[in-house]
Design a protein around this motif. Sequence first.
Motif, PDB file in Angstrom:
ATOM      1  N   ALA A   1      -1.957 -14.529   4.107  1.00 17.43           N
ATOM      2  CA  ALA A   1      -3.047 -13.673   4.584  1.00 17.43           C
ATOM      3  C   ALA A   1      -2.507 -12.315   5.028  1.00 17.43           C
ATOM      4  CB  ALA A   1      -3.794 -14.351   5.718  1.00 17.43           C
ATOM      5  N   VAL A   2      -1.354 -12.301   5.659  1.00 12.93           N
ATOM      6  CA  VAL A   2      -0.747 -11.040   6.108  1.00 12.93           C
ATOM      7  C   VAL A   2      -0.358 -10.191   4.902  1.00 12.93           C
ATOM      8  CG1 VAL A   2       1.219 -10.040   7.332  1.00 12.93           C
ATOM      9  CG2 VAL A   2       0.064 -12.036   8.283  1.00 12.93           C
ATOM     10  N   GLN A   3       0.220 -10.823   3.881  1.00 10.61           N
ATOM     11  CA  GLN A   3       0.610 -10.097   2.676  1.00 10.61           C
ATOM     12  C   GLN A   3      -0.603  -9.535   1.944  1.00 10.61           C
ATOM     13  OE1 GLN A   3       2.826 -13.338   0.963  1.00 10.61           O
ATOM     14  NE2 GLN A   3       4.798 -12.324   1.354  1.00 10.61           N
ATOM     15  N   VAL A   4      -1.699 -10.286   1.909  1.00  7.78           N
ATOM     16  CA  VAL A   4      -2.927  -9.800   1.281  1.00  7.78           C
ATOM     17  C   VAL A   4      -3.418  -8.545   1.995  1.00  7.78           C
ATOM     18  CG1 VAL A   4      -5.373 -10.321   0.888  1.00  7.78           C
ATOM     19  CG2 VAL A   4      -3.633 -12.038   0.370  1.00  7.78           C
ATOM     20  N   ALA A   5      -3.388  -8.562   3.323  1.00  8.32           N
ATOM     21  CA  ALA A   5      -3.823  -7.399   4.097  1.00  8.32           C
ATOM     22  C   ALA A   5      -2.911  -6.202   3.829  1.00  8.32           C
ATOM     23  CB  ALA A   5      -3.834  -7.740   5.584  1.00  8.32           C
ATOM     24  N   LEU A   6      -1.599  -6.423   3.794  1.00  9.47           N
ATOM     25  CA  LEU A   6      -0.660  -5.328   3.525  1.00  9.47           C
ATOM     26  C   LEU A   6      -0.841  -4.765   2.121  1.00  9.47           C
ATOM     27  CD1 LEU A   6       2.614  -6.647   5.196  1.00  9.47           C
ATOM     28  CD2 LEU A   6       1.250  -4.672   5.894  1.00  9.47           C
TER      29      LEU A   6
ATOM     30  N   ASN B   1      -4.844   1.121  -0.762  1.00 14.32           N
ATOM     31  CA  ASN B   1      -5.673   2.220  -0.255  1.00 14.32           C
ATOM     32  C   ASN B   1      -4.865   3.502  -0.124  1.00 14.32           C
ATOM     33  OD1 ASN B   1      -7.967   0.628  -0.101  1.00 14.32           O
ATOM     34  ND2 ASN B   1      -7.580   0.028   2.011  1.00 14.32           N
ATOM     35  N   ILE B   2      -3.637   3.391   0.366  1.00 13.66           N
ATOM     36  CA  ILE B   2      -2.783   4.576   0.516  1.00 13.66           C
ATOM     37  C   ILE B   2      -2.479   5.176  -0.856  1.00 13.66           C
ATOM     38  CG2 ILE B   2      -0.468   5.336   1.187  1.00 13.66           C
ATOM     39  CD1 ILE B   2      -0.662   3.217   3.479  1.00 13.66           C
TER      40      ILE B   2
END
Length: 51
Positions: free
Chosen positions: A25-30, A36-37
């Motif tokens: 889940a953390v990797q998906v968010a990153l 986006n960047i």
Amino acid sequence: MVIMLFRVGGVLVLSGCRYRLKLTAVQVALCGEFGNICRVVWNTGLDQRRQ
């Protein structure tokens, strides 16, 4: 990983690779944040070239 190979006139040719990631889940968010960047940087560059 799937590697697609085919023969062209007796020569074996690599046509592409496919990968499947199993992200936490953390990797998906990153990945979303990085995407986006990258989109902002790309769009800024396009805008600068148009001006």
